[in-house]
Design an enzyme around this catalytic site. Sequence first.
Site, PDB file in Angstrom:
ATOM      1  N   TYR A   1     -49.225  49.774   0.177  1.00 12.36           N
ATOM      2  CA  TYR A   1     -48.114  48.986   0.721  1.00 12.36           C
ATOM      3  C   TYR A   1     -46.851  49.798   0.974  1.00 12.36           C
ATOM      4  O   TYR A   1     -45.944  49.307   1.646  1.00 12.36           O
ATOM      5  CB  TYR A   1     -47.759  47.837  -0.233  1.00 12.36           C
ATOM      6  CG  TYR A   1     -48.853  46.823  -0.399  1.00 12.36           C
ATOM      7  CD1 TYR A   1     -49.196  45.968   0.642  1.00 12.36           C
ATOM      8  CD2 TYR A   1     -49.558  46.721  -1.591  1.00 12.36           C
ATOM      9  CE1 TYR A   1     -50.208  45.030   0.497  1.00 12.36           C
ATOM     10  CE2 TYR A   1     -50.574  45.784  -1.747  1.00 12.36           C
ATOM     11  CZ  TYR A   1     -50.893  44.946  -0.700  1.00 12.36           C
ATOM     12  OH  TYR A   1     -51.893  44.026  -0.846  1.00 12.36           O
TER      13      TYR A   1
ATOM     14  N   HIS B   1     -42.935  45.264   4.955  1.00 13.13           N
ATOM     15  CA  HIS B   1     -42.462  44.412   3.859  1.00 13.13           C
ATOM     16  C   HIS B   1     -41.734  45.230   2.786  1.00 13.13           C
ATOM     17  O   HIS B   1     -41.063  44.658   1.930  1.00 13.13           O
ATOM     18  CB  HIS B   1     -43.659  43.685   3.242  1.00 13.13           C
ATOM     19  CG  HIS B   1     -43.426  42.240   2.931  1.00 13.13           C
ATOM     20  ND1 HIS B   1     -42.367  41.497   3.432  1.00 13.13           N
ATOM     21  CD2 HIS B   1     -44.137  41.366   2.159  1.00 13.13           C
ATOM     22  CE1 HIS B   1     -42.445  40.251   2.984  1.00 13.13           C
ATOM     23  NE2 HIS B   1     -43.505  40.144   2.204  1.00 13.13           N
TER      24      HIS B   1
ATOM     25  N   PHE C   1     -45.591  42.115  -7.630  1.00 10.23           N
ATOM     26  CA  PHE C   1     -45.768  41.815  -6.212  1.00 10.23           C
ATOM     27  C   PHE C   1     -44.580  41.001  -5.724  1.00 10.23           C
ATOM     28  O   PHE C   1     -43.809  40.436  -6.506  1.00 10.23           O
ATOM     29  CB  PHE C   1     -47.111  41.117  -5.962  1.00 10.23           C
ATOM     30  CG  PHE C   1     -48.242  42.093  -5.892  1.00 10.23           C
ATOM     31  CD1 PHE C   1     -48.531  42.768  -4.713  1.00 10.23           C
ATOM     32  CD2 PHE C   1     -48.987  42.389  -7.017  1.00 10.23           C
ATOM     33  CE1 PHE C   1     -49.547  43.700  -4.656  1.00 10.23           C
ATOM     34  CE2 PHE C   1     -50.010  43.320  -6.972  1.00 10.23           C
ATOM     35  CZ  PHE C   1     -50.291  43.976  -5.786  1.00 10.23           C
TER      36      PHE C   1
ATOM     37  N   ASN D   1     -43.934  38.148  -4.473  1.00 11.66           N
ATOM     38  CA  ASN D   1     -43.680  36.768  -4.876  1.00 11.66           C
ATOM     39  C   ASN D   1     -43.277  36.628  -6.344  1.00 11.66           C
ATOM     40  O   ASN D   1     -43.036  35.518  -6.810  1.00 11.66           O
ATOM     41  CB  ASN D   1     -44.883  35.874  -4.568  1.00 11.66           C
ATOM     42  CG  ASN D   1     -46.128  36.285  -5.320  1.00 11.66           C
ATOM     43  OD1 ASN D   1     -46.172  37.359  -5.914  1.00 11.66           O
ATOM     44  ND2 ASN D   1     -47.142  35.442  -5.287  1.00 11.66           N
TER      45      ASN D   1
ATOM     46  N   ASN E   1     -40.935  35.297   0.482  1.00 18.08           N
ATOM     47  CA  ASN E   1     -41.377  34.978  -0.879  1.00 18.08           C
ATOM     48  C   ASN E   1     -40.589  35.710  -1.962  1.00 18.08           C
ATOM     49  O   ASN E   1     -40.415  35.180  -3.062  1.00 18.08           O
ATOM     50  CB  ASN E   1     -42.870  35.252  -1.038  1.00 18.08           C
ATOM     51  CG  ASN E   1     -43.702  34.227  -0.301  1.00 18.08           C
ATOM     52  OD1 ASN E   1     -43.300  33.080  -0.158  1.00 18.08           O
ATOM     53  ND2 ASN E   1     -44.865  34.642   0.182  1.00 18.08           N
TER      54      ASN E   1
END
Length: 195
Positions: free
Chosen positions: A18, A23, A69, A71, A117
């Site tokens: 990631y 993001h 993560f 969220n 989120n």
Amino acid sequence: MADPVRLIVGLGNPGREYEDTRHNAGVWYVDALARRQGVFLTEDKKYFGLTATFSFEGETIRLLVPTTFMNRSGQATAALANFFKIPVTQILVAHDELDLPPGCARFKQGGGHGGHNGLRDIISRHGNSRDFYRLRLGIGHPGSADRVTPHVLSKPSKADRDLIDRAIDEAVHNTADMLRGDLNSAMNRLNGFKA
């Protein structure tokens, strides 16, 4: 004058798969700010993230990159803010922003989560307070709602990444105003920038 920033949080997802995705633009900003200040982010399990500190005009500024993560970003933010008694009005959260094109960045205070989120969890973990500052880093919108998730979880093109990095550099340059509590100056300077 607004409240001065004492905690800067860069949102993203953990893991190598990631780290270069859109993001993680908030993480890119905190990494750039840490480099500019000559500090290194190190893991601190107590705060569920990577942390660093630097001094600015006699004040301690804390950096945080949650290793949860996206969220669960509020877990890390609340843990550190609560321990050091940093009010929500002195927190700056850097995050990716679909509604701005690559090369744009904007400071603002307050507002909703806009479907993000990470912001949703931070608002929830801080007693539904929305009064923290945000640094919105433009990543562009893919055009339709069903393409948003693949868009934010993929790497930008080299051209888009260059634009995002230039906006991050400009945001880092204007962060001093946020640390002084001069939101208007920071907003005016950054809002006038387009890579």
